[in-house]
Design an enzyme around this catalytic site. Structure first.
Site, mmCIF file in Angstrom:
data_model
loop_
_atom_site.group_PDB
_atom_site.id
_atom_site.type_symbol
_atom_site.label_atom_id
_atom_site.label_comp_id
_atom_site.label_asym_id
_atom_site.label_seq_id
_atom_site.Cartn_x
_atom_site.Cartn_y
_atom_site.Cartn_z
ATOM 1 N N ARG A 92 0.870 -1.171 0.000
ATOM 2 C CA ARG A 92 0.000 0.000 0.000
ATOM 3 C C ARG A 92 0.910 1.225 0.000
ATOM 4 O O ARG A 92 2.017 1.189 0.521
ATOM 5 C CB ARG A 92 -0.899 0.020 1.238
ATOM 6 C CG ARG A 92 -1.812 -1.194 1.383
ATOM 7 C CD ARG A 92 -2.604 -1.113 2.688
ATOM 8 N NE ARG A 92 -3.535 -2.234 2.826
ATOM 9 C CZ ARG A 92 -3.248 -3.383 3.438
ATOM 10 N NH1 ARG A 92 -2.039 -3.560 3.968
ATOM 11 N NH2 ARG A 92 -4.143 -4.340 3.536
ATOM 12 N N LYS A 131 -2.079 -2.923 8.036
ATOM 13 C CA LYS A 131 -3.257 -2.537 8.805
ATOM 14 C C LYS A 131 -3.338 -3.340 10.096
ATOM 15 O O LYS A 131 -2.998 -4.522 10.125
ATOM 16 C CB LYS A 131 -4.524 -2.763 7.975
ATOM 17 C CG LYS A 131 -4.676 -1.781 6.813
ATOM 18 C CD LYS A 131 -6.001 -1.970 6.117
ATOM 19 C CE LYS A 131 -6.188 -0.943 5.010
ATOM 20 N NZ LYS A 131 -7.490 -1.116 4.315
ATOM 21 N N HIS A 150 -2.204 2.922 -6.156
ATOM 22 C CA HIS A 150 -2.847 1.704 -5.649
ATOM 23 C C HIS A 150 -3.084 0.698 -6.768
ATOM 24 O O HIS A 150 -3.145 -0.508 -6.518
ATOM 25 C CB HIS A 150 -4.167 2.056 -4.967
ATOM 26 C CG HIS A 150 -4.641 0.999 -4.014
ATOM 27 N ND1 HIS A 150 -3.969 0.685 -2.851
ATOM 28 C CD2 HIS A 150 -5.715 0.163 -4.050
ATOM 29 C CE1 HIS A 150 -4.598 -0.279 -2.211
ATOM 30 N NE2 HIS A 150 -5.657 -0.621 -2.923
ATOM 31 N N ARG A 199 -0.461 -1.897 -6.884
ATOM 32 C CA ARG A 199 -0.692 -3.012 -5.946
ATOM 33 C C ARG A 199 -1.673 -4.013 -6.553
ATOM 34 O O ARG A 199 -1.485 -5.228 -6.459
ATOM 35 C CB ARG A 199 -1.223 -2.448 -4.624
ATOM 36 C CG ARG A 199 -1.658 -3.483 -3.574
ATOM 37 C CD ARG A 199 -1.987 -2.732 -2.285
ATOM 38 N NE ARG A 199 -2.883 -3.476 -1.416
ATOM 39 C CZ ARG A 199 -2.485 -4.341 -0.490
ATOM 40 N NH1 ARG A 199 -1.206 -4.618 -0.355
ATOM 41 N NH2 ARG A 199 -3.374 -4.940 0.286
ATOM 42 N N HIS A 224 -4.107 -9.142 3.361
ATOM 43 C CA HIS A 224 -5.562 -9.127 3.474
ATOM 44 C C HIS A 224 -6.010 -9.971 4.659
ATOM 45 O O HIS A 224 -5.534 -11.103 4.828
ATOM 46 C CB HIS A 224 -6.226 -9.674 2.201
ATOM 47 C CG HIS A 224 -6.164 -8.743 1.046
ATOM 48 N ND1 HIS A 224 -6.319 -9.152 -0.259
ATOM 49 C CD2 HIS A 224 -5.972 -7.397 0.996
ATOM 50 C CE1 HIS A 224 -6.229 -8.109 -1.061
ATOM 51 N NE2 HIS A 224 -6.013 -7.040 -0.325
ATOM 52 N N TYR A 282 -9.567 -10.606 -7.252
ATOM 53 C CA TYR A 282 -8.615 -10.627 -8.365
ATOM 54 C C TYR A 282 -8.881 -11.786 -9.325
ATOM 55 O O TYR A 282 -8.484 -11.720 -10.483
ATOM 56 C CB TYR A 282 -7.184 -10.687 -7.830
ATOM 57 C CG TYR A 282 -6.814 -9.433 -7.077
ATOM 58 C CD1 TYR A 282 -6.574 -8.241 -7.755
ATOM 59 C CD2 TYR A 282 -6.745 -9.425 -5.697
ATOM 60 C CE1 TYR A 282 -6.257 -7.079 -7.076
ATOM 61 C CE2 TYR A 282 -6.424 -8.263 -4.998
ATOM 62 C CZ TYR A 282 -6.184 -7.096 -5.702
ATOM 63 O OH TYR A 282 -5.882 -5.949 -5.006
#
Length: 315
Positions: free
Chosen positions: A167, A190, A258, A261, A284, A293
């Site tokens: 990110r 995150k 982004h 990514r 994730h 994806y």
């Protein structure tokens, strides 16, 4: 008064909200942006209840007595105000988060909020670059004739996003001592969760070239990527640099940092990458996020079929 909410609240609610915020900061390690969004969502919910009750702010006992119909009335109000499903779903998630915490902390128990259906959200499919466009963009990023070191910086940053799937916040948050100059890179994503990512030689070469050309002294604990004054590079500047590149190259608005990514994940999948492995590399929390994806890959395969297969061209 509860300044963070912007309206009056009963003392027990105000106290509970203060403890909830501290819990999210210390235990859940949420970002300031997430904390602010959750707080604003709760403020709107409690303000609605105050209006719903004729101007009387609810107490914790009142919150414990809420029925499913009360929550649905609030969700209906949000829909009437024009909020899309994604926004309503986020606000419901904020309220559920608080009520789960109130339950676990022994302050109240209200099972009604758990019975609500989450508004349907159609998440937009990722829009990656093609491999050719990604390569062209990285080459063009370096061609800053006025400040060659800035071109090397941009190429290093964008190569890192594309080569490691970072990110933009993760890349710009790296310290000089964490520069990806070896075989692996440890990234804090995150929720302050660490993950280990293999580093391609192309990434190492681009980062090393930038470091060697940077006119500023990059201290070990200082930022890896810096701006024209030597401070940490701002995400807005990186976005602006990408904007100039895509205008120069005639790329669509979807060509953002982004998107690199997204391209990392999509191209790995196209080359036979395992979905679980890609999930780990991207950081994730849910496999369903990574599975988006596969939709992109299937769509690309169908486009190839429609454009190349003789029977498909005949209609």
């Amino acid at each position: 008064m509860a300044p963070s909410l912007g309206f009056s609240a009963k003392p027990d609610v105000q106290d509970a909200l203060a403890h909830w915020r501290r819990w999210m900061e210390s235990e859940k390690a949420v970002s300031r942006h997430t904390l602010s969004a959750y707080t604003a969502d709760m403020g709107e919910f409690l303000r609605f209840l105050t209006e719903f009750r004729g101007g009387s702010p609810p107490s914790l006992n009142d919150l414990g007595d809420l029925k499913a119909a009360d929550f649905r009335a609030w969700m209906s109000r949000l829909a009437m105000d024009g909020l899309v499903g994604a926004s309503r779903a986020r606000k419901l998630a904020s309220v559920r988060n608080l009520f789960r915490w109130l339950d676990r902390s022994g302050r109240l128990h209200n099972p009604a909020v758990a019975t609500l259906a989450t508004p349907k959200v159609k998440r937009p499919a990722p829009r990656p670059l093609t491999e050719i466009d990604a390569d062209r963009l990285l080459e063009e990023a370096e061609r800053d004739r006025e400040e060659p070191w800035i071109g090397k910086r941009d190429r290093a940053l964008f190569t890192l996003l594309y080569g490691c799937g970072l990110r933009i916040s993760e890349a710009l948050g790296l310290a000089r001592k964490d520069a990806p100059l070896g075989d692996t890179l440890r990234v804090t994503g995150k929720g302050r969760k660490d993950r280990m990512i293999p580093v391609l030689p192309a990434v190492t070469d681009a980062v090393r070239a930038y470091i060697e050309s940077c006119p500023f002294t990059l201290t070990p604990d200082g930022p890896l990527f810096v701006g024209t004054r030597g401070g940490r590079l701002n995400a807005g500047i990186a976005q602006h640099q990408m904007q100039k590149l895509r205008a120069l190259m005639g790329m669509p608005d979807s060509a953002t940092p982004h998107a690199l990514r997204h391209s990392f994940a999509t191209h790995l999948l196209a080359d036979g990458g395992d979905l679980r492995a890609i999930q780990d590399l991207l950081g994730h929390a849910s496999l369903s996020t990574t599975q988006r994806y596969t939709d992109v890959e299937n769509e690309q395969l169908m486009n190839v079929y429609r454009n190349a297969h003789p029977r498909a061209r005949k209609g």
